[in-house]
Design a protein around this motif. Structure first.
Motif, PDB file in Angstrom:
ATOM      1  N   ASP A   1       0.826  -1.212   0.000  1.00 41.74           N
ATOM      2  CA  ASP A   1       0.000   0.000   0.000  1.00 41.74           C
ATOM      3  C   ASP A   1       0.859   1.260   0.000  1.00 41.74           C
ATOM      4  O   ASP A   1       0.483   2.287   0.547  1.00 41.74           O
TER       5      ASP A   1
ATOM      6  N   ARG B   1       4.015   2.883  -5.016  1.00 37.93           N
ATOM      7  CA  ARG B   1       3.872   2.054  -6.218  1.00 37.93           C
ATOM      8  C   ARG B   1       2.452   1.503  -6.329  1.00 37.93           C
ATOM      9  O   ARG B   1       1.850   1.531  -7.404  1.00 37.93           O
ATOM     10  N   ASP B   2       1.885   1.044  -5.204  1.00 45.30           N
ATOM     11  CA  ASP B   2       0.494   0.568  -5.223  1.00 45.30           C
ATOM     12  C   ASP B   2      -0.470   1.715  -5.469  1.00 45.30           C
ATOM     13  O   ASP B   2      -1.491   1.546  -6.138  1.00 45.30           O
ATOM     14  N   TRP B   3      -0.191   2.893  -4.920  1.00 47.24           N
ATOM     15  CA  TRP B   3      -1.027   4.074  -5.163  1.00 47.24           C
ATOM     16  C   TRP B   3      -1.130   4.340  -6.668  1.00 47.24           C
ATOM     17  O   TRP B   3      -2.200   4.675  -7.173  1.00 47.24           O
ATOM     18  N   ILE B   4      -0.017   4.133  -7.381  1.00 47.36           N
ATOM     19  CA  ILE B   4       0.010   4.368  -8.829  1.00 47.36           C
ATOM     20  C   ILE B   4      -0.619   3.209  -9.598  1.00 47.36           C
ATOM     21  O   ILE B   4      -1.542   3.407 -10.384  1.00 47.36           O
ATOM     22  N   LYS B   5      -0.117   1.987  -9.353  1.00 48.58           N
ATOM     23  CA  LYS B   5      -0.504   0.831 -10.181  1.00 48.58           C
ATOM     24  C   LYS B   5      -1.829   0.204  -9.773  1.00 48.58           C
ATOM     25  O   LYS B   5      -2.634  -0.137 -10.622  1.00 48.58           O
ATOM     26  N   VAL B   6      -2.049   0.016  -8.488  1.00 47.76           N
ATOM     27  CA  VAL B   6      -3.236  -0.708  -8.019  1.00 47.76           C
ATOM     28  C   VAL B   6      -4.442   0.215  -7.887  1.00 47.76           C
ATOM     29  O   VAL B   6      -5.546  -0.131  -8.295  1.00 47.76           O
ATOM     30  N   TYR B   7      -4.220   1.396  -7.326  1.00 47.99           N
ATOM     31  CA  TYR B   7      -5.345   2.283  -7.005  1.00 47.99           C
ATOM     32  C   TYR B   7      -5.572   3.389  -8.028  1.00 47.99           C
ATOM     33  O   TYR B   7      -6.525   4.157  -7.912  1.00 47.99           O
ATOM     34  N   GLY B   8      -4.703   3.509  -9.030  1.00 48.90           N
ATOM     35  CA  GLY B   8      -4.925   4.460 -10.119  1.00 48.90           C
ATOM     36  C   GLY B   8      -4.686   5.918  -9.765  1.00 48.90           C
ATOM     37  O   GLY B   8      -5.316   6.802 -10.340  1.00 48.90           O
ATOM     38  N   ARG B   9      -3.808   6.192  -8.824  1.00 56.26           N
ATOM     39  CA  ARG B   9      -3.419   7.548  -8.416  1.00 56.26           C
ATOM     40  C   ARG B   9      -4.590   8.446  -8.027  1.00 56.26           C
ATOM     41  O   ARG B   9      -4.774   9.530  -8.599  1.00 56.26           O
TER      42      ARG B   9
ATOM     43  N   TYR C   1      -2.415   3.958   1.490  1.00 55.92           N
ATOM     44  CA  TYR C   1      -1.650   4.343   0.308  1.00 55.92           C
ATOM     45  C   TYR C   1      -1.660   5.851   0.105  1.00 55.92           C
ATOM     46  O   TYR C   1      -0.698   6.410  -0.421  1.00 55.92           O
TER      47      TYR C   1
END
Length: 121
Positions: free
Chosen positions: A73, A76-84, A97
């Motif tokens: 979280d 990197r997850d903020w960008i890739k998983v959660y879509g910024r 995140y």
């Protein structure tokens, strides 16, 4: 003269950031992070420079930023998983995140401020 003014602005800003972090659960970490940066910028504004302290602080801040980037979280997850999603939409960070992304960018700002002093003085 410009560097002195910039350091005064950074010093006051970092003191303010430390103050608003006093009520956080991790204030034990973030208040000193901001106060060290404020102290170094304040010292530079007064004509005192400590290159070894800039290197030590920048190293700590960037290592911690890398850890925040790659943690679960993290950024990197903020960008890739959660879509910024927006970091400023709601100032109450209820999602880890969001909090880690904000902390990451705060560390980059502090590192940049100290790097300006290290490389220009």
């Amino acid at each position: 003269m410009l560097l002195t003014i910039l350091n005064m602005i950074f010093c006051i800003s970092f003191i303010g950031f430390a103050y608003v972090n006093l009520n956080d659960g991790d204030s034990w970490l973030w208040v000193p992070i901001y106060l060290v940066a404020a102290g170094l910028c304040g010292a530079a504004a007064c004509g005192y420079y400590y290159p070894w302290a800039y290197i030590a602080a920048i190293s700590f801040y960037l290592i911690y930023a890398v850890q925040l980037f790659f943690s679960k979280d993290g950024v990197r997850d903020w960008i890739k998983v959660y879509g910024r999603p927006s970091l400023v939409e709601n100032m109450q960070a209820t999602k880890p995140y969001i909090e880690k992304a904000r902390e990451f960018f705060g560390l980059l700002i502090i590192s940049a401020a100290l790097a300006i002093n290290y490389f220009t003085i």
